[in-house]
Design an enzyme around this catalytic site. Structure first.
Site, mmCIF file in Angstrom:
data_model
loop_
_atom_site.group_PDB
_atom_site.id
_atom_site.type_symbol
_atom_site.label_atom_id
_atom_site.label_comp_id
_atom_site.label_asym_id
_atom_site.label_seq_id
_atom_site.Cartn_x
_atom_site.Cartn_y
_atom_site.Cartn_z
ATOM 1 N N LYS A 180 0.848 -1.201 0.000
ATOM 2 C CA LYS A 180 0.000 0.000 0.000
ATOM 3 C C LYS A 180 0.880 1.245 0.000
ATOM 4 O O LYS A 180 1.577 1.534 0.971
ATOM 5 C CB LYS A 180 -0.916 0.052 1.232
ATOM 6 C CG LYS A 180 -1.970 1.154 1.040
ATOM 7 C CD LYS A 180 -2.617 1.619 2.306
ATOM 8 C CE LYS A 180 -1.884 2.702 3.042
ATOM 9 N NZ LYS A 180 -1.762 3.979 2.315
ATOM 10 N N GLU A 254 10.385 0.521 10.189
ATOM 11 C CA GLU A 254 11.358 1.614 10.046
ATOM 12 C C GLU A 254 10.595 2.875 10.412
ATOM 13 O O GLU A 254 9.673 3.264 9.695
ATOM 14 C CB GLU A 254 11.858 1.731 8.602
ATOM 15 C CG GLU A 254 12.565 0.507 8.072
ATOM 16 C CD GLU A 254 13.975 0.348 8.587
ATOM 17 O OE1 GLU A 254 14.459 1.229 9.327
ATOM 18 O OE2 GLU A 254 14.597 -0.672 8.264
ATOM 19 N N CYS A 289 13.414 10.793 7.558
ATOM 20 C CA CYS A 289 13.526 10.164 8.872
ATOM 21 C C CYS A 289 14.965 10.162 9.360
ATOM 22 O O CYS A 289 15.213 10.119 10.551
ATOM 23 C CB CYS A 289 13.003 8.743 8.782
ATOM 24 S SG CYS A 289 13.805 7.804 7.479
ATOM 25 N N GLU A 388 10.397 14.940 16.272
ATOM 26 C CA GLU A 388 10.710 14.944 14.841
ATOM 27 C C GLU A 388 9.844 16.008 14.151
ATOM 28 O O GLU A 388 8.617 15.948 14.214
ATOM 29 C CB GLU A 388 10.390 13.558 14.270
ATOM 30 C CG GLU A 388 10.836 13.402 12.846
ATOM 31 C CD GLU A 388 10.580 11.994 12.319
ATOM 32 O OE1 GLU A 388 9.506 11.445 12.576
ATOM 33 O OE2 GLU A 388 11.473 11.467 11.645
#
Ligand code: NAD
Length: 491
Positions: A180, A254, A289, A388
């Site tokens: 997906k 991840e 990331c 983040e």
């Protein structure tokens, strides 16, 4: 004379690929919006539980044939896919540039890494076998077997790399796939389906676009899936891990990062270090990331480094992602823009703003969210240094004492990557050993050559991609014990 492609030809396929066919589900659609202009690029079928069910059934049906093929045949198809990407790279780059706002300057590297990924796993599978041993009483064979249907869910920031990181090892190891893509970045992956349909037998790879809470959740919960692989936020990663725990199937994750990048006072060329650290923080429009978003600069070079950093940040050229001179494009969506601006407001209250900190005006990009490269001087305990941000924002932190700096660098929920700059080899290795991070880059931030394990410590994830060990995550071991004689009765 070359003909100009029509808009439809530029976009290529926009339909889900299920069981080797492009299907038009009788469901809603979602919009692909150009983040630079706000223009509607395409409407894409919004798949849900029914399409996931169909895709898993197709992948299950394809599994015996695919897993039973010699690994060399599977590898040959992965090589073909890499060649197709090379031949179609201009169109793929254009699609990502208009769909997610990534610059045409950087995108060739994404496709270089993606092609490398297919070729790496096509080669590595030849050496991925079990082992055997023998004794007077017989033999032991430990053989690798694929798991079955793998459900894979990816984010929007680097679609070419994400698709390759997921499907290359899964297919090489003999699994079939239901993938997906992210709802903000489906176009290039759907166009890649043209090649997937041509190269692989029906049902081996199925691509099902849709929303996270619908298609993503349905794939995560599907009883026909034997393994889940996910890249994205820690928040959704927890949902995926919980779904895996519920059904006791393996999960690889991840997730995010808040990576430290450390400048030692003994560097040979501070200008080059600052240029590399600037790139490490804000490449990918700051939406990576693995970005080095906490720059620890030693006190002895701090006062020299700050003006260099300010110059480097002020010199980053914002503009249309289609302009080869652009180094920073728009954020992927208005929602992402709001989040980043909220972090910047928080930074203005808790830290010292050195430069940037505002939305930028870009001609032709009035409907996009462009953000000035933003530099804060701060401490490791502020919100901007802990969470983040996923935008072009760097927190600079002054350090004096090695132990204290290491403690601060490791004082984060994440552990995806870290960087350091020094000309002293022993210092580099001692510091790399002390950092809680899956990858440590010495003197060059971001180095992802195929074969280099990539993945996170702590909340940055579970498992390693981009390396031969990834094939272990996509396979299991069967032990066959062979005795030459039936033993005498034991009871
Ligand atoms: P996200 O977690 O919101 O979405 C990622 C994917 O998960 C999308 O395909 C989305 O549709 C799907 N999803 C959302 N909700 C779901 C649900 N309930 N069930 C199943 N699937 C669901 O993340 P994002 O905002 O798109 O991406 C940004 C995050 O991804 C950042 O935290 C970033 O650090 C991380 N990221 C990590 C890596 C890595 O390799 N470690 C690479 C890229 C991005």
């Amino acid at each position: 004379m070359t003909r100009t492609l029509t808009q439809n030809e530029v976009l290529g396929n926009r339909l889900p690929l299920i069981g080797g066919e492009f299907v038009e589900p009788a469901v809603d659609t979602f919009d692909a919006i150009n983040p630079t202009t706000g223009e509607l690029l395409a409407t894409i079928p919004r798949c849900g539980a029914a399409e996931i069910d169909r895709a898993v059934a197709a992948a299950r049906a394809a599994f015996p044939g695919w897993s039973g093929r010699p690994a060399g045949e599977r590898a040959a198809m992965l090589f073909k896919l890499a060649d197709w990407i090379d031949a179609n790279v201009a169109q793929l780059i254009h699609l990502d540039a208009i769909d997610i706002g990534r610059t045409v300057h950087e995108l060739p590297y994404d496709y270089y890494l993606a092609g490398g990924q297919y070729r790496f796993f096509a080669s590595a599978i030849a050496a991925h076998d079990g082992w055997n041993s023998s004794s007077a009483a017989g033999w032991m064979v430990a053989k690798r077997e694929p798991l079955g249907v793998v459900g894979q869910i990816i984010p929007w920031n680097v679609p070419a790399i994400m698709v390759a990181f997921k499907i290359a090892p899964a297919l090489a190891a003999g699994n079939t796939v239901v993938l997906k893509p992210d709802e903000n970045a489906s176009l290039s992956t759907l166009h890649l389906c043209t090649a997937l349909a041509e190269i692989f037998p029906p049902g081996v790879v199925n691509v099902v676009p849709g929303m996270g809470e619908e298609a993503g959740a349905a794939l995560t919960a599907h009883p026909g899936v034997a393994k889940l692989a996910f890249t994205g936020s820690a928040e959704v990663g927890r949902l995926i891990a919980a779904a895996g725990a519920e059904r006791l199937i393996p999960v690889s994750l991840e997730l995010g990062g808040k990576s430290p990048n450390i400048v030692f006072p003994d560097v040979d060329d501070l200008d080059l270090v600052i240029a590399n650290a600037t790139f490490g923080a804000i490449f990918c429009n700051g939406q990576s990331c693995l970005a080095g978003t906490r720059l620890f600069v030693h006190d002895a070079v701090y006062d020299e480094a700050i003006p260099l950093l300010k110059n480097a940040f002020d010199g980053v050229r914002l503009g249309s992602p289609l302009d080869p001179a652009t180094r920073l494009g728009p954020l992927v969506s208005a929602k992402q823009g709001e989040q980043v601006l909220d972090y910047i407001s928080s930074g203005k209250e808790t830290a010292n703003l050195i430069t940037g900190g505002e939305r930028a005006e870009v001609a032709g990009g009035e409907n996009g969210v462009f953000i000035q490269p933003t530099l804060f001087e701060t401490t490791n305990d502020t919100r901007i240094a802990r969470e983040e941000i996923f935008g072009p924002v760097l927190s600079v932190i002054r350090w004096r004492d090695w132990d204290d700096m290491i403690a601060q660098a490791n004082d984060t929920a994440y552990g995806l990557a870290a960087g350091l700059y020094t000309s002293n080899l022993a210092n580099a290795m001692r510091t790399a050993d002390a950092l809680e991070a899956g990858s440590v880059w010495v003197n060059a931030y971001v180095n992802l050559n195929p074969g280099a394990p990539f993945g996170g410590y702590k909340e940055s994830g579970l498992g390693r991609e981009n390396c031969k060990e990834t094939l272990d995550m996509y396979s299991t071991l069967k032990t066959i014990m062979l005795s030459t004689q039936v033993p005498p009765p034991m009871m």
